[in-house]
Scaffold this active site. Structure first.
Site, short mmCIF file in Angstrom:
data_model
loop_
_atom_site.label_atom_id
_atom_site.label_comp_id
_atom_site.label_asym_id
_atom_site.label_seq_id
_atom_site.Cartn_x
_atom_site.Cartn_y
_atom_site.Cartn_z
N ASP A 218 0.90 -1.05 -0.09
CA ASP A 218 0.10 -0.12 0.07
C ASP A 218 0.90 1.09 0.33
O ASP A 218 2.25 1.11 0.17
CB ASP A 218 -0.89 -0.10 1.23
CG ASP A 218 -1.94 1.23 1.30
OD1 ASP A 218 -2.45 1.55 0.31
OD2 ASP A 218 -2.02 1.85 2.26
N SER A 219 0.19 2.30 -0.17
CA SER A 219 1.10 3.53 -0.37
C SER A 219 1.32 4.03 1.05
O SER A 219 2.08 4.69 1.42
CB SER A 219 0.26 4.75 -0.68
OG SER A 219 -1.23 4.90 0.03
N TYR B 279 -0.70 8.21 -2.77
CA TYR B 279 -1.00 8.05 -4.25
C TYR B 279 -2.13 8.99 -4.70
O TYR B 279 -1.82 9.10 -5.91
CB TYR B 279 -1.20 6.69 -4.33
CG TYR B 279 0.15 5.58 -4.13
CD1 TYR B 279 1.40 6.22 -3.68
CD2 TYR B 279 0.09 4.47 -4.59
CE1 TYR B 279 2.36 5.34 -3.49
CE2 TYR B 279 1.21 3.52 -4.40
CZ TYR B 279 2.22 3.76 -4.04
OH TYR B 279 3.39 3.09 -4.16
N GLY B 280 -2.92 9.17 -3.84
CA GLY B 280 -4.34 9.61 -4.33
C GLY B 280 -4.41 11.09 -5.02
O GLY B 280 -5.29 11.44 -6.05
N CYS C 95 -4.36 -1.34 -1.97
CA CYS C 95 -4.34 0.41 -2.30
C CYS C 95 -5.48 0.38 -3.23
O CYS C 95 -5.09 -0.05 -4.43
CB CYS C 95 -3.22 1.00 -2.57
SG CYS C 95 -3.31 2.55 -2.91
N ASN C 96 -6.74 1.32 -3.29
CA ASN C 96 -7.39 1.42 -4.00
C ASN C 96 -6.84 2.13 -5.23
O ASN C 96 -7.17 1.83 -6.52
CB ASN C 96 -8.71 2.06 -3.85
CG ASN C 96 -9.35 1.32 -2.80
OD1 ASN C 96 -9.02 1.27 -1.50
ND2 ASN C 96 -10.84 0.78 -3.29
N THR C 97 -6.13 3.14 -5.05
CA THR C 97 -5.63 4.18 -6.02
C THR C 97 -4.43 3.16 -7.01
O THR C 97 -4.59 3.55 -8.12
CB THR C 97 -5.02 5.28 -5.45
OG1 THR C 97 -5.96 5.97 -4.66
CG2 THR C 97 -4.32 6.20 -6.38
N CYS D 203 -11.28 3.17 0.61
CA CYS D 203 -9.85 3.22 0.73
C CYS D 203 -9.44 2.30 1.72
O CYS D 203 -9.99 2.29 2.84
CB CYS D 203 -9.67 4.71 0.83
SG CYS D 203 -7.74 5.08 1.41
N THR D 204 -8.47 2.04 1.59
CA THR D 204 -8.06 0.76 2.48
C THR D 204 -7.51 1.57 3.96
O THR D 204 -7.41 0.72 4.76
CB THR D 204 -6.95 -0.15 1.99
OG1 THR D 204 -5.93 0.59 1.82
CG2 THR D 204 -7.45 -1.04 1.03
N HIS D 205 -7.27 2.75 4.09
CA HIS D 205 -7.17 3.45 5.15
C HIS D 205 -8.28 3.61 5.94
O HIS D 205 -8.21 3.54 7.24
CB HIS D 205 -6.54 4.63 4.93
CG HIS D 205 -5.12 4.86 4.66
ND1 HIS D 205 -4.61 4.46 3.32
CD2 HIS D 205 -4.00 5.37 5.19
CE1 HIS D 205 -3.23 4.66 3.02
NE2 HIS D 205 -2.78 5.11 4.15
#
Length: 279
Positions: free
Chosen positions: A16-17, A48-49, A79-81, A190-192
């Site tokens: 992930d970012s 990243y977004g 990470c979705n982005t 978003c995974t966050h």
């Protein structure tokens, strides 16, 4: 153990970012406790977004190469982005490697809503992606659900910094209007965001909203990983009571990532610092 002779003993890479992928990692460790795992937090390049899609794609490919060099048998793009920007490029580059991406859970959200209105919390990059918009249009046509899109500028930064007050203020700003418009289901796109689920629930409660469903796709991502590993005969068999190992890498501070592991998911794996070159 020679993982070339025993490919099932190779690790699964998760990246992930930053910290968001820990929400996916938590699901993977719960469902696949015997798998060896490598987690990469590209915090030094985050978020990243707000970066151009091509920049994110090349950076994601560089991280994937880092994991491939460490012998992973599969990669989870947590990470979705990065999924939207890079998963196709990664699959083209590593055609024999199982690669699992994440995407906002629009389909389960459409099934869950009673009001017909679904709020989608995500980064600007995710919500602007052609793949996401196509998926939204397909599900809207099939279910007539209305998706209320809410870009959450700055939220990932606040979560990464552990800024509880700042995170709460942004959640108030982003979640409340969705509830006011009648959304009874919220997609954590978003995974966050599952990492601050309790704060989201507090905002919902303070708004007087009842029975709001939160959709987190971590479980679905893990089930897809299991399917791909099983299809490739890559699932690691339990060896006595020995669980799988976990190591982590970051492009920023190892101390900070160690603290995040401890505070967010209650574990203390070895953490190393690395530089991910250009792809």
């Amino acid at each position: 153990m020679n993982t070339q002779a025993h490919p099932e003993d190779a690790p699964v890479g998760v990246f992930d970012s930053g910290l968001g992928g820990l929400s996916i990692l938590r699901h993977i460790r719960a469902q696949l406790p015997h798998e060896h795992l490598i987690y990469v937090a590209d915090t030094g390049f985050a978020p990243y977004g707000d970066k151009p899609e091509q920049v994110v794609a090349q950076r994601s490919l560089a991280v994937a190469r880092f994991l491939v060099e460490r012998g992973v048998k599969a990669i989870v793009v947590a990470c979705n982005t990065a999924t939207i920007s890079a998963v196709r490029l990664m699959r083209d580059t590593f055609p024999d490697l199982p690669i699992v991406g994440v995407e906002p859970g629009l389909k389960p959200a459409a099934a869950a809503t009673r009001s017909g209105k679904v709020g989608v919390l995500a980064t600007e990059r995710t919500l602007a992606g052609a793949k996401f918009l196509q998926l939204r249009d397909q599900i809207t046509a099939a279910t007539h659900a209305q998706f209320l899109l809410q870009p959450c500028r700055g939220l990932v930064d606040r979560i990464e910094l552990g800024d509880t007050e700042g995170t709460r203020a942004l959640l108030q700003r982003y979640v409340t209007p969705l509830l006011d418009q009648g959304a009874d289901t919220l997609v954590l796109g978003c995974t966050h965001y599952p990492l601050v689920r309790a704060a989201i629930e507090d905002v919902i409660a303070s708004a007087g909203a009842r029975a709001v469903t939160l959709v987190d796709t971590g479980d679905a991502v893990t089930r897809q990983l299991v399917r791909l590993l099983d299809a490739g005969r890559l699932l690691r068999s339990p060896s006595g009571d020995a669980p799988g190992t976990l190591e982590a890498w970051t492009s920023a501070s190892a101390t900070a990532l160690s603290a995040a592991f401890n505070s967010l998911i209650g574990i203390d794996p070895p953490v190393h610092e690395a530089t991910f070159g250009e792809a």
